[in-house]
Enzyme design. Sequence first.
Site, short mmCIF file in Angstrom:
data_model
loop_
_atom_site.label_atom_id
_atom_site.label_comp_id
_atom_site.label_asym_id
_atom_site.label_seq_id
_atom_site.Cartn_x
_atom_site.Cartn_y
_atom_site.Cartn_z
N ARG A 139 58.71 25.34 42.70
CA ARG A 139 57.30 25.68 42.44
C ARG A 139 57.16 26.87 41.49
O ARG A 139 56.15 27.05 40.82
CB ARG A 139 56.63 25.99 43.78
CG ARG A 139 55.12 25.92 43.75
CD ARG A 139 54.55 26.20 45.13
NE ARG A 139 54.93 27.49 45.62
CZ ARG A 139 55.30 27.76 46.87
NH1 ARG A 139 55.34 26.80 47.78
NH2 ARG A 139 55.63 28.97 47.24
N TYR B 178 30.76 22.60 31.85
CA TYR B 178 31.22 21.34 32.45
C TYR B 178 30.77 21.31 33.92
O TYR B 178 31.05 22.25 34.67
CB TYR B 178 32.74 21.31 32.31
CG TYR B 178 33.46 20.17 32.94
CD1 TYR B 178 33.21 18.85 32.57
CD2 TYR B 178 34.46 20.41 33.89
CE1 TYR B 178 33.91 17.81 33.15
CE2 TYR B 178 35.17 19.37 34.46
CZ TYR B 178 34.88 18.07 34.08
OH TYR B 178 35.59 17.03 34.66
N ASP C 178 36.42 28.04 28.48
CA ASP C 178 36.95 26.67 28.49
C ASP C 178 36.93 26.23 27.02
O ASP C 178 35.89 25.92 26.46
CB ASP C 178 36.05 25.78 29.36
CG ASP C 178 36.53 24.33 29.41
OD1 ASP C 178 37.28 23.92 28.51
OD2 ASP C 178 36.14 23.62 30.35
N LYS D 163 43.15 16.45 27.98
CA LYS D 163 42.50 15.93 26.76
C LYS D 163 43.50 15.95 25.60
O LYS D 163 44.38 15.13 25.55
CB LYS D 163 41.24 16.73 26.44
CG LYS D 163 40.34 17.05 27.63
CD LYS D 163 39.86 15.86 28.40
CE LYS D 163 38.82 16.28 29.43
NZ LYS D 163 38.89 15.56 30.68
C1 LIG Z 1 34.99 20.54 28.94
C2 LIG Z 1 35.87 20.12 30.06
N1 LIG Z 1 36.51 21.05 30.75
C3 LIG Z 1 37.30 20.74 31.79
C4 LIG Z 1 37.48 19.44 32.17
C5 LIG Z 1 38.32 19.15 33.37
O1 LIG Z 1 39.55 18.62 33.07
P1 LIG Z 1 40.31 17.69 34.12
O2 LIG Z 1 39.61 16.38 34.09
O3 LIG Z 1 41.70 17.67 33.62
O4 LIG Z 1 40.20 18.34 35.46
C6 LIG Z 1 36.85 18.41 31.47
C7 LIG Z 1 37.04 17.00 31.87
O5 LIG Z 1 36.32 16.13 31.46
C8 LIG Z 1 36.00 18.76 30.40
O6 LIG Z 1 35.32 17.83 29.71
#
Ligand SMILES: Cc1ncc(COP(=O)(O)O)c(C=O)c1O
Length: 393
Positions: free
Chosen positions: A59, A112, A184, A209
Amino acid sequence: MPDRKTTHDRRPATVLAHSGRNHGENRYFVNPPVIHASTVLYDSVEAMQTRTQPYTYGRQGTPTSEALEAALNDLEGAAGTCLAPSGLAAISVALLSMLGADDHLLMIDTVYAPTRNVCETVLKRMGVETTYFDPAIGAGIADLIRDNTRLIFLEAPGSLTFEMVDLPAFVEVAKARGIRTAIDNTWATPLFYRPLENGIDLSIQAGTKYIVGHSDVMLGTVSANDATFPDLKATHRALGQHVGPDDVYLALRGLRTMAVRLERHMASALTIARWLQGRPEVVAVRHPALETDPGHAVWKRDFSGACGLFAFELQPSTPAKAVAAFLDTLELFGLGYSWGGFESLAILAKPGPNRTATRYDDTNPLIRVHIGLEDPADLIADLEAGFAAMASA
Ligand SMILES: Cc1ncc(COP(=O)(O)O)c(C=O)c1O
C-alpha cells in the site's frame, strides 16, 4: 549549442515520453515492471525496525506506482503526487488533507456535482461548512473569507457549462490571506494549464479521463507543492488510498501519448463546435476556445489549449422527445458519462439543480459532447443524422 534542457526544463511532450522511466537493473526496459505486492520482505529485524528499505508494504508504494508518481511530478512541477482509485477519491483526499472540524471551505458553484456531494455529506458531518461562490466573483472572493476559511476549491471551466474562471485573481487573494487553493484541472490537464506554477497549492486530475485516455481504468491524482505535500501525503496514507499495479501501468501507458491525443481532441472539438455554431437547431455553443465565448479572453490569457469536452444549447422550443431522438440516433457518439477516452460521447445535461450561489436556467436543452479521436467529418455526419431525426420526431 543545441537546446538540451535539464529534466525540470524539458517541454511537456518530452516529459511525457521520458519521465518515470526505469533506473537500476530495470534500465534496460522501456516500461516499468508491474509489481503485484501486498507483502514486502525485509532483510533483517533491524531493517524492519528502522524502516530504512525503499519499500515497506504494498500500500505504501512499489516501483510501479513510483514510476507514475515521478512522471506526474515532472509534468505538474510538483513536490509530490498521490494516486487515488478514482478522480472523486483524489478530490476527497485533497479536501480531507486541508480541512478539519470547524473549518470553512469556499467551493466554486460550477464544481463537478459529486464534489459538491462530498461537501454536503462527509465534510458537513465533520463540521466543515461550505460556502459556494459564483465563478465570476474573481477578487470579490475576499468578501467571503472568514477567520476559519482554510481552502478555496476551483474548477475551470465548469465541466457542464464551461464558464471560465479568473484563476490569478483567486490565487492573489488566497496568498494575501494565507489560504490554500486546490483545483480540479481535469479539463485543461497540466498540458494546457499548470496550476502549481501559477500559485495553486493542489492540482487534481481525474486520471480516468485524459491520463488513462482509453476508458478502461478509474484513477485520480493529486499533485502538491512543497508547502502542502506533507499534509496531503499524511492524509493519503492515513486513509489507505492505493491503486492496483495494472491500473497504474495503464495510466502510465496512457500518459505517454497524452500530448498527441489532446492536440487531436482540441482540433476536432473546435471544428465541430464551429460547425454547430452554424446550425439552426443550436442557440449557443459553450466552449471557451471559441472567440464568441464570454470566457474566451480569460481562457486565452491563462490556458494554452482546450480538450475535447464542450456543450451546446438547443432551441428552447425543442421537445424532449426530439432531444431524445437526436441522442438515440447518434451512432459514433455513445451515451455515457465520463470523457477523455478515444471515443466520442454525448449526454443531456441539467446543471440547474446543482447550483446554489448562481442560477442556471435549464430551459434550453443542453447537450454535452466529448469529441474523440474519430475523423471529425464522420462525427459531423453523425450529428447531422441526429438533427434530421430531431426534426422528424
Ligand atoms: C470534472 C470532473 N472531475 C472529477 C471527476 C471524477 O472522476 P472519476 O469519475 O474518476 O471519479 C469527473 C468525472 O466525470 C469530472 O468530470
